[in-house]
Design a protein around this motif. Structure first.
Motif, PDB file in Angstrom:
ATOM      1  N   GLY A 548      47.663  40.272  54.968  1.00 38.12           N
ATOM      2  CA  GLY A 548      48.679  39.677  54.105  1.00 38.12           C
ATOM      3  C   GLY A 548      48.246  38.384  53.454  1.00 38.12           C
ATOM      4  N   LEU A 549      46.936  38.204  53.280  1.00 33.30           N
ATOM      5  CA  LEU A 549      46.413  36.971  52.701  1.00 33.30           C
ATOM      6  C   LEU A 549      45.840  37.186  51.309  1.00 33.30           C
ATOM      7  N   GLY A 550      46.093  38.357  50.719  1.00 32.04           N
ATOM      8  CA  GLY A 550      45.470  38.679  49.449  1.00 32.04           C
ATOM      9  C   GLY A 550      44.004  39.009  49.642  1.00 32.04           C
ATOM     10  N   GLY A 551      43.205  38.844  48.579  1.00 32.94           N
ATOM     11  CA  GLY A 551      41.784  39.110  48.694  1.00 32.94           C
ATOM     12  C   GLY A 551      41.165  39.434  47.355  1.00 32.94           C
ATOM     13  N   ASP A 552      39.854  39.635  47.390  1.00 36.47           N
ATOM     14  CA  ASP A 552      39.092  39.970  46.193  1.00 36.47           C
ATOM     15  C   ASP A 552      38.154  41.125  46.486  1.00 36.47           C
ATOM     16  N   ILE A 553      38.112  42.079  45.582  1.00 36.13           N
ATOM     17  CA  ILE A 553      37.094  43.127  45.604  1.00 36.13           C
ATOM     18  C   ILE A 553      36.362  43.047  44.271  1.00 36.13           C
ATOM     19  N   VAL A 554      35.038  42.924  44.337  1.00 33.82           N
ATOM     20  CA  VAL A 554      34.230  42.807  43.127  1.00 33.82           C
ATOM     21  C   VAL A 554      33.215  43.941  43.107  1.00 33.82           C
ATOM     22  N   TYR A 555      33.151  44.638  41.996  1.00 32.34           N
ATOM     23  CA  TYR A 555      32.165  45.699  41.797  1.00 32.34           C
ATOM     24  C   TYR A 555      31.029  45.164  40.931  1.00 32.34           C
ATOM     25  N   ARG A 595      42.936  41.118  44.218  1.00 30.87           N
ATOM     26  CA  ARG A 595      42.411  41.188  42.858  1.00 30.87           C
ATOM     27  C   ARG A 595      41.125  42.012  42.853  1.00 30.87           C
ATOM     28  N   VAL A 596      40.969  42.855  41.860  1.00 30.01           N
ATOM     29  CA  VAL A 596      39.786  43.715  41.759  1.00 30.01           C
ATOM     30  C   VAL A 596      39.168  43.493  40.382  1.00 30.01           C
ATOM     31  N   ASN A 597      37.920  43.071  40.370  1.00 31.27           N
ATOM     32  CA  ASN A 597      37.224  42.779  39.129  1.00 31.27           C
ATOM     33  C   ASN A 597      35.794  43.299  39.202  1.00 31.27           C
ATOM     34  N   GLY A 598      35.125  43.314  38.057  1.00 33.20           N
ATOM     35  CA  GLY A 598      33.765  43.820  38.001  1.00 33.20           C
ATOM     36  C   GLY A 598      32.838  42.883  37.251  1.00 33.20           C
TER      37      GLY A 598
END
Length: 681
Positions: A548-555, A595-598
């Motif tokens: 429950g702390l959010g997060g980031d996924i980066v491709y 958040r998901v970004n590339g």
């Protein structure tokens, strides 16, 4: 060590290192040592009496010259005449600054008076478990006499400070036969005419107390093992720990994000299996060094190890709410108008019977040390209960230490946290090239990094480059294997408590024309990058949602995801798959604050693992250039005419995750020096 270092100070450092290297003698950053001698006054050149003493915040085991405070003894002793009394003794710490010799070295600690006022050339103040066990026993004074006779004297609890230094000085003067004292609720102090004698006296007190507790103590001071609270088998235990870790980190991070540490060592598991663990844990720790790091007491799950995981999570939430209410009430009971503001009501230590201990802090070292201190506290409780009853200092005294203005001032002197402090990152394909550069950049910005790679040796080498287990750990993972991906994420949460940032960088490249591309080529390419990114993102998202702390996924995608180049069907199609995963996951995970970004690099030749593995030679042949000039070729076809390096890709990852782009998701950042045909539209 400088050649000009006086022999007394050189002997002090050597003694400190030996004492600090033995966990039975003192704990991390605990205790202090000193030596007295003489040296020239920098103004007059005449010799003056000096004292070298471990300064504030250092660690005995790694103490260096810069960690010593150097004071004039005549000035320090003159403070007796102006001491305003116990109610104002905090003012004396500022007075120590006026006693410094020359530039003075490190900042003097609160224990400086203990060393300077005691009439002995060498003094050690330590926090051994055996000594604190006597110090925290209900009848500690009698036990000290039984253990040592008249060679070690009992000193009742007093908060560290100038008055405690006066007390110990008076005890030594009144007991010339004594080699040291046990400080009620605190630790031990020893002295000697030489550095060797002082060290021998310290070790004698520690070892004699150990022997006394072992020979005099009852065998099971924590009571019998309670059915259902026994340690789970190792594999089951660690699987349950990994499942619970994100939920527990969420609780420990309600006030501010925390990094975690897990400990399922035998002392922890045995303590939690015994009948008395709830009673003793509720009493809290005692030694100031302990509860400053562990808070006054841990949060303890009151369910057996066999309870279903869902039931355990629900109960932990209830207990956490109660813990916060109790901690707020503790603060309200003892806070004065001039007390520092409450620093947070979340636990620093969470105990799970049958599973182990989770400890938390602003970084991995702080979290690990908090856990180590609670293990010390378990040893202390065991020793005290073996010969008496564990009786820590009063709650009001704990508050005076925890919310001491001097402690608050020490916290204010600490540097501001780095942008990614208290965040945990997993980077795949991090054993070389772009992944290695990303791991380095994230670690430099404060992140705890899990270096994941198919080549375990390369991953371990990068983790070592980043500073070792308190900064980075290595995992060997084949991202195409569902079970191994899950195991890598389990290893991440057991190492650091959870995961906040994932970089999908693992990849291979097969450069072939359409008619030469086999079905196996296609499948292998998609398995590593499309399937692998999917598996890693899915397992990471499970954890992030539980936290429950959010997060980031980066491709780490590619210019090839949007630009059609020749002889590259399998690779480019896979990169397009990854690029669309970014959009799909950004839409799905946004509700959880993830958040998901590339990042779309191009032409990263130097330092690239893919290019070194044959891809570079094939692309050079495609374009009709020498392989050694491929990077230059790529640069010249860009708008900026600049070569792209792994570090530039790492910079883009930081830009996406470092805190400034908080409202950005579903974005692809080109890092290609300007390839007009690859402009996003």
């Amino acid at each position: 060590m400088p050649s000009a270092l006086p022999p007394e100070a050189a002997a002090l450092l050597a003694r400190s290192h030996r004492l600090g290297a033995d966990p039975r003698t003192t704990n991390f950053a605990g205790g202090n040592t000193s030596a007295k001698g003489s040296g020239p006054d920098p103004v007059t050149g005449r010799d003056v009496e000096l004292m070298w003493v471990k300064g504030s915040g250092g660690d005995l085991g790694t103490l260096g010259v810069d960690g010593l405070a150097v004071l004039r003894l005549d000035r320090l002793r003159a403070l007796r005449d102006v001491y305003p009394g116990v109610e104002r003794e905090d003012e004396m710490v500022a007075a120590f600054d006026h006693c410094l010799h020359g530039k003075g070295g490190a900042a003097p600690s609160i224990d400086t008076a203990m060393h300077g006022l005691v009439d002995a050339p060498h003094v050690d103040h330590l926090h051994p478990d055996s000594g604190i066990a006597l110090a925290c026993a209900a009848d500690g004074e009698k036990l000290t006499a039984d253990c040592f006779g008249d060679s070690v004297v009992w000193v009742p609890w007093r908060r560290p400070g100038f008055q405690l230094g006066l007390d110990i000085a008076a005890v030594k003067a009144a007991h010339p036969q004594a080699i040291g004292c046990v400080l009620g609720g605190h630790g031990i102090t020893a002295w000697g005419a030489t550095s060797e004698e002082c060290e021998a006296n310290s070790l004698h007190i520690v070892r004699t107390a150990e022997t006394f507790l072992a020979e005099r103590g009852r065998p099971e001071p924590f009571g019998p093992v309670v059915e259902g609270y026994e340690p789970l088998p190792e594999a089951e235990r660690r699987a349950r720990a990994a499942a619970l870790a994100p939920h527990i980190r969420a609780l420990a991070s309600r006030d501010r994000p925390q990094v975690g540490h897990f400990d399922d060592s035998a002392p922890v598991l045995d303590f939690l299996a015994r009948a008395e663990h709830q009673r003793l844990a509720a009493l809290g720790t005692s030694c100031p060094d302990h509860f400053l790091r562990t808070k006054i007491r841990p949060l303890v799950l009151d369910l057996p190890s066999t309870a279903p995981a869902g039931e355990a999570v629900a109960r932990l939430r209830e207990l956490h709410d109660a813990y916060r209410e109790e901690y707020s009430a503790y603060y309200a009971r003892h806070a004065r108008p001039d007390s520092p503001a409450m620093r947070g009501a979340d636990p620093a230590v969470v105990l799970i019977p049958g599973v182990g201990m989770f400890s938390f802090g602003k970084d991995k070292q702080t979290a690990r040390v908090a856990g180590e201190f609670y293990v010390n506290a378990i040893h202390v409780m065991r020793g005290a209960e073996a010969v008496s009853t564990y009786t820590p200092i009063e709650e009001s005294e704990k508050f005076r230490i925890e919310y001491w203005e001097l402690e608050e001032a020490k916290l204010r002197r600490m540097p501001a946290p780095k942008p990614l402090a208290a965040r945990v990152a997993l980077v795949t394909g991090a054993g070389s090239g772009i992944g290695r550069a990303i791991a380095h950049r994230l670690a430099a910005e404060g992140t705890c990094v899990v270096v994941a790679d198919l080549d375990g040796e390369k991953a371990a080498a990068v983790a070592e480059e980043l500073g070792g287990p308190d900064r980075a750990v290595a995992v060997t993972v084949d991202v195409t294997d569902e079970e191994r991906v899950a195991a890598a994420l389990d290893a991440t949460v057991l190492a650091f408590g959870g995961v906040d940032l994932v970089v999908n960088n693992a990849g291979i490249s097969l450069s072939k024309p359409l008619l030469e591309t086999t079905a196996r080529d296609w499948d292998v390419q998609h398995a590593v990058m499309a399937r692998g990114s999917f598996l890693v993102s899915r397992e990471a998202a499970r954890i992030m949602i539980d936290q429950g702390l959010g997060g980031d996924i980066v491709y780490i995608a590619s210019k090839n995801a949007v630009y059609a180049g020749p002889n590259n069907i399998a690779y480019s199609a896979t990169k397009a798959d990854q690029a669309h995963q970014v959009r799909l996951l950004a839409a799905e995970l946004g509700a959880h604050g993830i958040r998901v970004n590339g990042v779309n690099p191009d032409g990263v030749v130097r330092g690239s693992g893919i290019f070194a593995g044959g891809w570079g030679a094939r692309r050079a042949a495609t374009y009709g250039v020498e392989e050694g000039k491929l990077g230059e070729f790529y640069a010249q076809r860009t708008l900026l005419k600049r070569e792209v390096l792994p570090e530039h890709v790492a910079n883009a990852v930081f830009a996406l995750t470092g805190g400034d782009l908080t409202h950005t998701t579903g974005l692809h950042i080109p890092v290609d020096a300007g390839v007009a045909a690859a402009f996003l539209r």
